[in-house]
Design an enzyme around this catalytic site. Structure first.
Site, PDB file in Angstrom:
ATOM      1  N   HIS A  70       4.034   1.284   2.333  1.00  0.00           N
ATOM      2  CA  HIS A  70       5.222   0.578   1.832  1.00  0.00           C
ATOM      3  C   HIS A  70       5.925   1.409   0.755  1.00  0.00           C
ATOM      4  O   HIS A  70       7.150   1.520   0.739  1.00  0.00           O
ATOM      5  CB  HIS A  70       4.828  -0.766   1.203  1.00  0.00           C
ATOM      6  CG  HIS A  70       4.250  -1.767   2.160  1.00  0.00           C
ATOM      7  ND1 HIS A  70       2.953  -2.198   2.089  1.00  0.00           N
ATOM      8  CD2 HIS A  70       4.809  -2.428   3.205  1.00  0.00           C
ATOM      9  CE1 HIS A  70       2.733  -3.100   3.031  1.00  0.00           C
ATOM     10  NE2 HIS A  70       3.829  -3.251   3.731  1.00  0.00           N
ATOM     11  N   HIS A 101       0.875  -1.177   0.000  1.00  0.00           N
ATOM     12  CA  HIS A 101       0.000   0.000   0.000  1.00  0.00           C
ATOM     13  C   HIS A 101       0.907   1.221   0.000  1.00  0.00           C
ATOM     14  O   HIS A 101       2.146   1.082   0.001  1.00  0.00           O
ATOM     15  CB  HIS A 101      -0.959  -0.041   1.204  1.00  0.00           C
ATOM     16  CG  HIS A 101      -0.272  -0.295   2.511  1.00  0.00           C
ATOM     17  ND1 HIS A 101       0.605   0.606   3.084  1.00  0.00           N
ATOM     18  CD2 HIS A 101      -0.291  -1.361   3.355  1.00  0.00           C
ATOM     19  CE1 HIS A 101       1.062   0.114   4.224  1.00  0.00           C
ATOM     20  NE2 HIS A 101       0.540  -1.095   4.409  1.00  0.00           N
ATOM     21  N   GLU A 102       0.324   2.403   0.073  1.00  0.00           N
ATOM     22  CA  GLU A 102       1.117   3.635  -0.009  1.00  0.00           C
ATOM     23  C   GLU A 102       2.150   3.757   1.110  1.00  0.00           C
ATOM     24  O   GLU A 102       3.162   4.428   0.943  1.00  0.00           O
ATOM     25  CB  GLU A 102       0.192   4.869  -0.014  1.00  0.00           C
ATOM     26  CG  GLU A 102      -0.225   5.325  -1.395  1.00  0.00           C
ATOM     27  CD  GLU A 102       0.928   5.460  -2.393  1.00  0.00           C
ATOM     28  OE1 GLU A 102       1.931   6.132  -2.084  1.00  0.00           O
ATOM     29  OE2 GLU A 102       0.839   4.868  -3.485  1.00  0.00           O
ATOM     30  N   SER A 116      -2.517  -0.348   6.370  1.00  0.00           N
ATOM     31  CA  SER A 116      -2.016  -1.653   6.802  1.00  0.00           C
ATOM     32  C   SER A 116      -2.518  -2.697   5.816  1.00  0.00           C
ATOM     33  O   SER A 116      -3.647  -2.595   5.316  1.00  0.00           O
ATOM     34  CB  SER A 116      -2.571  -1.968   8.203  1.00  0.00           C
ATOM     35  OG  SER A 116      -2.388  -3.340   8.496  1.00  0.00           O
ATOM     36  N   SER A 117      -1.679  -3.694   5.552  1.00  0.00           N
ATOM     37  CA  SER A 117      -2.120  -4.793   4.678  1.00  0.00           C
ATOM     38  C   SER A 117      -3.347  -5.467   5.288  1.00  0.00           C
ATOM     39  O   SER A 117      -4.211  -5.978   4.576  1.00  0.00           O
ATOM     40  CB  SER A 117      -0.999  -5.820   4.504  1.00  0.00           C
ATOM     41  OG  SER A 117       0.168  -5.189   4.039  1.00  0.00           O
ATOM     42  N   ARG A 118      -3.437  -5.472   6.617  1.00  0.00           N
ATOM     43  CA  ARG A 118      -4.552  -6.151   7.296  1.00  0.00           C
ATOM     44  C   ARG A 118      -5.865  -5.370   7.172  1.00  0.00           C
ATOM     45  O   ARG A 118      -6.921  -5.931   7.488  1.00  0.00           O
ATOM     46  CB  ARG A 118      -4.220  -6.395   8.768  1.00  0.00           C
ATOM     47  CG  ARG A 118      -3.150  -7.469   8.956  1.00  0.00           C
ATOM     48  CD  ARG A 118      -2.973  -7.847  10.419  1.00  0.00           C
ATOM     49  NE  ARG A 118      -2.176  -9.063  10.580  1.00  0.00           N
ATOM     50  CZ  ARG A 118      -0.880  -9.102  10.904  1.00  0.00           C
ATOM     51  NH1 ARG A 118      -0.214  -7.972  11.105  1.00  0.00           N
ATOM     52  NH2 ARG A 118      -0.246 -10.244  11.022  1.00  0.00           N
ATOM     53  N   VAL A 147       1.892   6.504   7.263  1.00  0.00           N
ATOM     54  CA  VAL A 147       1.078   6.981   6.144  1.00  0.00           C
ATOM     55  C   VAL A 147      -0.367   6.548   6.413  1.00  0.00           C
ATOM     56  O   VAL A 147      -0.619   5.394   6.777  1.00  0.00           O
ATOM     57  CB  VAL A 147       1.589   6.395   4.798  1.00  0.00           C
ATOM     58  CG1 VAL A 147       0.713   6.840   3.648  1.00  0.00           C
ATOM     59  CG2 VAL A 147       3.042   6.804   4.569  1.00  0.00           C
ATOM     60  N   LYS A 178       4.788   3.148  12.058  1.00  0.00           N
ATOM     61  CA  LYS A 178       3.529   2.433  12.324  1.00  0.00           C
ATOM     62  C   LYS A 178       3.783   1.277  13.298  1.00  0.00           C
ATOM     63  O   LYS A 178       3.000   1.031  14.201  1.00  0.00           O
ATOM     64  CB  LYS A 178       2.982   1.915  10.991  1.00  0.00           C
ATOM     65  CG  LYS A 178       2.050   0.759  11.061  1.00  0.00           C
ATOM     66  CD  LYS A 178       0.655   1.212  10.956  1.00  0.00           C
ATOM     67  CE  LYS A 178      -0.351   0.140  11.239  1.00  0.00           C
ATOM     68  NZ  LYS A 178       0.003  -1.198  10.843  1.00  0.00           N
ATOM     69  N   ASP A 179       4.902   0.551  13.070  1.00  0.00           N
ATOM     70  CA  ASP A 179       5.274  -0.558  13.951  1.00  0.00           C
ATOM     71  C   ASP A 179       6.355  -0.038  14.900  1.00  0.00           C
ATOM     72  O   ASP A 179       7.541  -0.334  14.757  1.00  0.00           O
ATOM     73  CB  ASP A 179       5.769  -1.738  13.118  1.00  0.00           C
ATOM     74  CG  ASP A 179       4.672  -2.276  12.225  1.00  0.00           C
ATOM     75  OD1 ASP A 179       3.850  -3.057  12.705  1.00  0.00           O
ATOM     76  OD2 ASP A 179       4.599  -1.857  11.051  1.00  0.00           O
TER      77      ASP A 179
HETATM   78  P1  AMP Z   1       4.683  -5.044   6.748  1.00  0.00           P
HETATM   79  O1  AMP Z   1       4.675  -5.457   5.314  1.00  0.00           O
HETATM   80  O2  AMP Z   1       3.324  -4.752   7.296  1.00  0.00           O
HETATM   81  O3  AMP Z   1       5.516  -5.950   7.621  1.00  0.00           O
HETATM   82  O4  AMP Z   1       5.423  -3.638   6.796  1.00  0.00           O
HETATM   83  C1  AMP Z   1       6.675  -3.435   6.195  1.00  0.00           C
HETATM   84  C2  AMP Z   1       7.205  -2.090   6.603  1.00  0.00           C
HETATM   85  O5  AMP Z   1       6.275  -1.086   6.208  1.00  0.00           O
HETATM   86  C3  AMP Z   1       7.385  -1.955   8.126  1.00  0.00           C
HETATM   87  O6  AMP Z   1       8.565  -1.204   8.381  1.00  0.00           O
HETATM   88  C4  AMP Z   1       6.160  -1.171   8.530  1.00  0.00           C
HETATM   89  O7  AMP Z   1       6.329  -0.402   9.697  1.00  0.00           O
HETATM   90  C5  AMP Z   1       5.965  -0.272   7.318  1.00  0.00           C
HETATM   91  N1  AMP Z   1       4.590   0.209   7.244  1.00  0.00           N
HETATM   92  C6  AMP Z   1       3.459  -0.546   7.237  1.00  0.00           C
HETATM   93  N2  AMP Z   1       2.369   0.259   7.206  1.00  0.00           N
HETATM   94  C7  AMP Z   1       2.831   1.527   7.210  1.00  0.00           C
HETATM   95  C8  AMP Z   1       2.202   2.808   7.189  1.00  0.00           C
HETATM   96  N3  AMP Z   1       0.881   2.953   7.193  1.00  0.00           N
HETATM   97  N4  AMP Z   1       2.991   3.903   7.201  1.00  0.00           N
HETATM   98  C9  AMP Z   1       4.348   3.785   7.230  1.00  0.00           C
HETATM   99  N5  AMP Z   1       4.997   2.612   7.225  1.00  0.00           N
HETATM  100  C10 AMP Z   1       4.252   1.499   7.229  1.00  0.00           C
END
Ligand code: AMP
Length: 282
Positions: free
Chosen positions: A37, A34-35, A186-188, A177, A150-151
């Site tokens: 990432h 998503h945006e 979030s992907s979720r 974001v 975010k995390d």
């Molecule tokens: P994930 O694929 O959910 O494990 O996230 C991969 C990376 O993207 C991690 O460093 C997350 O913190 C970051 N990320 C996920 N969602 C967001 C968001 N909404 N804004 C900024 N970074 C994000």
């Protein structure tokens, strides 16, 4: 954009880049972009010569009752999005390549950073995250790596691990974001039905409410927590996992909030979708 499946191939590619004097920026992800990432990838592109994105749904960071099998995936779409964002190499290994038979080493960051917040309800989660990120750093050998705020607990854990193990990777934090209505991307979020999507807004709205109350002079973490709990539970689909006011670096609970305090939230929607959000309130 090059798609690389094997860890040894990834390392060979990284060594070539280093030989040519090119700096590598790594963005570790679990895909379904998503945006949020994409903005991490663009940030890495501003800071480094080559952007490598890892796409790996890391089995060891999921608990037995969690959503590993259901985790959303769309490899073709992810490749197209990463390519457009200027990514040079997409590293997408199989779990069997990352954790071959006999693999038995894990990286565990101390309980002061991993025992509370998300670590309380996900006891093996951060060992899974630290282990995979440590392996990705060894395989990709990046000069820097970009992680999302975010995390927020994950970011603190990675910083600690990188310093403690002298990994020599610069850790860059990127702001959250959000969708236009405030929901943290979030992907979720793809799990959310329309009614649940409305309830999911309770997190960002709780952050806004905390900011309002804090600016008006309420600095007691306990009283703010009560206000936020009532607010979030006014959405019938929600159950609070935690509402915590913690120091931004130590992640230890604070009684009185100040400019170094982060409000961290985790909320379950209809007992199924667990969402997190965080931010400063002062
Ligand atoms: P994930 O694929 O959910 O494990 O996230 C991969 C990376 O993207 C991690 O460093 C997350 O913190 C970051 N990320 C996920 N969602 C967001 C968001 N909404 N804004 C900024 N970074 C994000």
């Amino acid at each position: 954009m090059q798609i690389i499946r094997h860890p040894d191939e990834m390392t060979a590619w990284a060594k070539e880049q280093a030989k040519a004097g090119r700096r590598i920026g790594l963005v570790p992800t679990m895909g379904f972009f998503h945006e949020g990432h994409i903005s991490l990838m663009r940030r890495a592109g501003q800071l480094a010569d080559q952007v490598t994105v890892s796409l790996f749904v890391n089995p060891i960071q999921f608990g037995p009752q969690e959503d590993l099998a259901a985790y959303p995936r769309n490899f073709e779409r992810d490749c197209a999005m990463a390519d457009t964002a200027g990514v040079t190499a997409l590293f997408a290994p199989d779990a069997a390549e990352m954790y071959p038979a006999g693999c038995s080493t894990t990286v565990a960051v101390g309980a002061e950073l991993t025992g509370q917040l998300c670590g309380a309800s996900r006891p093996s989660h951060f060992a899974g995250v630290a282990t995979v990120v440590c392996k990705l750093f060894s395989i990709v050998r990046p000069d820097l790596a970009v992680f999302g705020e975010k995390d927020f607990q994950q970011l603190a854990v990675i910083r600690r691990m990188t310093a403690d193990l002298n990994l020599g990777v610069e850790i860059v934090a990127h702001p959250i974001v959000r969708e236009v209505d405030g929901l943290a991307m979030s992907s979720r979020n793809t799990y959310l039905a329309p009614q649940q999507r409305e309830a999911a807004l309770s997190l960002s709205r709780a952050l806004a409410l905390a900011r309002k109350r804090a600016t008006e002079g309420e600095h007691s973490a306990e009283r703010l927590t009560t206000v936020l709990q009532d607010f979030i539970h006014s959405f019938p689909e929600t159950a609070v996992d935690y509402i915590s006011f913690v120091h931004q670096d130590s992640l230890q609970h604070v009684a009185e909030i100040d400019a170094q305090t982060v409000l961290a939230l985790a909320v379950k929607i209809d007992g199924k979708v667990r969402l997190i959000d965080n931010g400063k309130v002062l």
